[in-house]
Design a protein around this motif. Structure first.
Motif, PDB file in Angstrom:
ATOM      1  N   PRO A 132     -17.796 -18.379 -10.732  1.00 44.12           N
ATOM      2  CA  PRO A 132     -16.916 -19.394 -10.655  1.00 44.12           C
ATOM      3  C   PRO A 132     -15.679 -19.338 -11.258  1.00 44.12           C
ATOM      4  CG  PRO A 132     -19.126 -20.676 -10.939  1.00 44.12           C
ATOM      5  CD  PRO A 132     -18.949 -18.938 -11.331  1.00 44.12           C
ATOM      6  N   THR A 133     -15.438 -18.684 -12.367  1.00 47.36           N
ATOM      7  CA  THR A 133     -14.107 -18.376 -13.153  1.00 47.36           C
ATOM      8  C   THR A 133     -13.517 -17.017 -12.832  1.00 47.36           C
ATOM      9  OG1 THR A 133     -15.279 -17.891 -15.076  1.00 47.36           O
ATOM     10  CG2 THR A 133     -14.751 -20.117 -14.772  1.00 47.36           C
ATOM     11  N   SER A 188     -14.631 -14.054  -7.383  1.00 46.53           N
ATOM     12  CA  SER A 188     -15.112 -15.493  -7.461  1.00 46.53           C
ATOM     13  C   SER A 188     -16.279 -15.690  -6.639  1.00 46.53           C
ATOM     14  CB  SER A 188     -13.770 -16.255  -7.121  1.00 46.53           C
ATOM     15  OG  SER A 188     -14.256 -17.695  -6.719  1.00 46.53           O
ATOM     16  N   SER A 189     -17.045 -16.314  -7.117  1.00 47.16           N
ATOM     17  CA  SER A 189     -18.351 -16.529  -6.415  1.00 47.16           C
ATOM     18  C   SER A 189     -18.179 -17.652  -5.461  1.00 47.16           C
ATOM     19  CB  SER A 189     -19.463 -17.108  -7.158  1.00 47.16           C
ATOM     20  OG  SER A 189     -19.103 -18.144  -8.028  1.00 47.16           O
ATOM     21  N   HIS A 249     -12.501 -17.818  -3.609  1.00 49.64           N
ATOM     22  CA  HIS A 249     -11.126 -18.345  -3.527  1.00 49.64           C
ATOM     23  C   HIS A 249     -10.130 -17.540  -4.486  1.00 49.64           C
ATOM     24  CE1 HIS A 249     -11.073 -21.843  -1.083  1.00 49.64           C
ATOM     25  NE2 HIS A 249     -12.441 -22.173  -1.394  1.00 49.64           N
ATOM     26  N   ASP A 250      -8.854 -17.777  -4.284  1.00 47.91           N
ATOM     27  CA  ASP A 250      -8.076 -16.806  -4.868  1.00 47.91           C
ATOM     28  C   ASP A 250      -7.953 -17.690  -6.630  1.00 47.91           C
ATOM     29  OD1 ASP A 250      -7.391 -15.171  -3.342  1.00 47.91           O
ATOM     30  OD2 ASP A 250      -5.279 -16.044  -2.683  1.00 47.91           O
ATOM     31  N   GLY A 251      -8.602 -18.808  -6.749  1.00 47.56           N
ATOM     32  CA  GLY A 251      -8.411 -19.403  -8.062  1.00 47.56           C
ATOM     33  C   GLY A 251      -9.690 -20.077  -8.157  1.00 47.56           C
ATOM     34  N   THR A 268      -6.244 -21.244 -13.390  1.00 47.08           N
ATOM     35  CA  THR A 268      -6.340 -20.254 -12.667  1.00 47.08           C
ATOM     36  C   THR A 268      -5.143 -19.031 -13.022  1.00 47.08           C
ATOM     37  OG1 THR A 268      -7.174 -21.286 -10.605  1.00 47.08           O
ATOM     38  CG2 THR A 268      -5.896 -18.983 -10.249  1.00 47.08           C
ATOM     39  N   VAL A 269      -4.063 -19.506 -13.546  1.00 45.77           N
ATOM     40  CA  VAL A 269      -3.026 -18.655 -13.650  1.00 45.77           C
ATOM     41  C   VAL A 269      -3.382 -18.328 -15.279  1.00 45.77           C
ATOM     42  CG1 VAL A 269      -0.393 -18.725 -14.881  1.00 45.77           C
ATOM     43  CG2 VAL A 269      -1.114 -19.872 -12.660  1.00 45.77           C
ATOM     44  N   HIS A 270      -4.054 -18.872 -15.986  1.00 43.58           N
ATOM     45  CA  HIS A 270      -4.505 -18.286 -17.385  1.00 43.58           C
ATOM     46  C   HIS A 270      -5.433 -17.009 -17.007  1.00 43.58           C
ATOM     47  CE1 HIS A 270      -5.889 -18.380 -21.627  1.00 43.58           C
ATOM     48  NE2 HIS A 270      -7.326 -18.007 -21.140  1.00 43.58           N
ATOM     49  N   GLN A 271      -6.327 -17.031 -16.083  1.00 51.87           N
ATOM     50  CA  GLN A 271      -7.105 -16.017 -15.701  1.00 51.87           C
ATOM     51  C   GLN A 271      -6.198 -14.682 -15.047  1.00 51.87           C
ATOM     52  OE1 GLN A 271      -9.618 -16.831 -17.643  1.00 51.87           O
ATOM     53  NE2 GLN A 271     -11.346 -16.788 -16.063  1.00 51.87           N
TER      54      GLN A 271
END
Length: 420
Positions: free
Chosen positions: A187-188, A225-226, A229-231, A244-247
């Motif tokens: 998920p992350t 991503s499981s 999505h893009d985030g 998401t930006v952190h990743q």
């Protein structure tokens, strides 16, 4: 047939041979014939030296000086030249009308292929192409059914061969899109910044084989991503922006560490360009460029499932001014290149960004555009090659400096004269 005329005393000895190299304007053959013709004067006779064309149709230089050439012309001995061609006849029944009183006739500047080419405002070359390449962990190349001619390439074999083919015809920029094993998705999307993941390994391999290859990468979580999505997706379905930006920052740094030249955030999260720029600079990657998907527009050129997933954070295809908002943010945050995706349906947006911003503009000719042209060509409804080249020229004319296109190899071969 050209001839040269000169005067000699009547008592001159007969000439058995004359070296043609001494006379300009002659068209010598293997054998030269000289005819002595009596003139009206008794004291001289006019010798007309005639030579035919050589086998290749050219006239050889005859080795006489400029002064001798000029003297011959002054004396009235003018070398022959082809006549003015007759005016082409109009077809029978064409009406006879007076010429229109036009001082400006734009057709004059395109009346021949050479003149048309001389005034061409937009040019297309292999250097304008970035070749999108799909990669996977396997050794075999897997065809992509909806995109004829495209494959998921084995990163150690098929990819290297495809890059070599592209470089042979002048395409020296690629962008990589991975297919990650489902078991590594989460998920992350933590696999996105694994330094030994598929993309970093591929970058290192390509840089080892082709150090001058320009490698673009995709910065987004959807391959990892499981949820697809893009985030990162919250339990209520909302895409979490800042997390998401952190990743994405960690992903971009990992790609830069492997040797990427340009990282390309396609996620459309707010503030991601500035955050990625800061992260890259903090790790010593000031030289790595950012190509931002500034106007990443979700619409019918993507599959319906993808569109439904992304409509909450991709741009609305009905919006025009919104592109300026995104571009202004990306430029201020440190983007080096602004990208519009898709390309052909949004030529107006490309032109808008071209007119408003000094940064290089990129256009992505997406899979839907590619597949439509391929399908039309396969059904003999269009001339695939001509439509392909015209579509790419349209993107350049609208203002794109570079084009991400699956036609990169095929179009480059056409430009280089090699047609498939």
């Amino acid at each position: 047939m050209a001839s040269s005329v000169f005067h000699a005393p009547c008592g001159a000895p007969s000439i058995k041979q004359l070296e043609c190299q001494k006379y300009v304007g002659l068209r010598p053959s293997v054998t030269l014939r000289f005819n002595c013709v009596k003139t009206k004067t008794v004291t001289t006779r006019r010798l007309v030296v005639t030579a035919s064309k050589s086998h290749d149709g050219t006239t050889k230089k005859l080795g006489i000086s400029d002064a001798e050439c000029e003297a011959a012309v002054v004396a009235g001995n003018i070398p022959e030249a082809p006549p003015v061609p007759p005016k082409p006849a109009a077809p029978a029944g064409t009406p006879v009308v007076p010429s229109l009183p036009l001082s400006r006739r734009p057709r004059r500047n395109r009346k021949s292929p050479a003149m048309r080419a001389s005034f061409q405002e937009t040019n297309l070359s292999p250097e304008n192409f970035v070749y999108p390449l799909f990669i996977h962990e396997g050794e075999e190349d897997t065809p992509i059914g909806a995109m004829p001619g495209c494959y998921r390439l084995g990163w150690r074999h098929g990819l290297v061969q495809e890059v070599a083919k592209a470089r042979d015809v002048g395409v020296n920029s690629v962008v990589l899109f991975p297919k990650v094993p489902d078991a590594l998705k989460s998920p992350t999307g933590d696999e996105a910044y694994n330094d030994n993941g598929l993309v970093p390994r591929t970058i290192r391999l390509l840089k080892d084989r082709y150090p001058d290859l320009v490698i673009y990468t995709d910065v987004a979580l959807d391959p990892y991503s499981s949820d697809g999505h893009d985030g990162i997706v919250r339990e209520d379905g909302v895409i979490m922006n800042d997390e998401t930006v952190h990743q994405l920052c960690k992903q971009a740094v990992s790609q830069a560490r492997a040797g990427a030249d340009v990282v390309s955030p396609s996620d459309m999260m707010d503030g991601r360009v500035g955050a990625i720029r800061a992260a890259l600079d903090a790790e010593g990657f000031q030289h790595v460029s950012i190509m931002s998907y500034t106007a990443n527009i979700s619409g019918a050129y993507f599959c319906i499932l993808f569109w439904l997933h992304n409509q909450s954070y991709q741009m609305n295809p009905a919006n025009y001014r919104e592109a300026l908002v995104e571009a202004q943010a990306d430029e201020s945050e440190g983007a080096d290149i602004l990208l519009v995706k898709p390309g052909l349906p949004y030529l107006d947006v490309i032109r808008l960004l071209r007119d408003k911003y000094p940064l290089p503009i990129a256009a992505y000719q997406v899979s839907g555009e590619y597949s439509m042209i391929k399908a039309g060509g396969a059904l003999k409804m269009i001339d695939e090659q001509r439509v392909m080249m015209e579509s790419l020229m349209c993107l350049r004319r609208a203002g794109a400096d570079i084009i991400l296109t699956y036609f990169a190899l095929q179009a480059a071969r056409c430009l280089c004269g090699e047609k498939r």
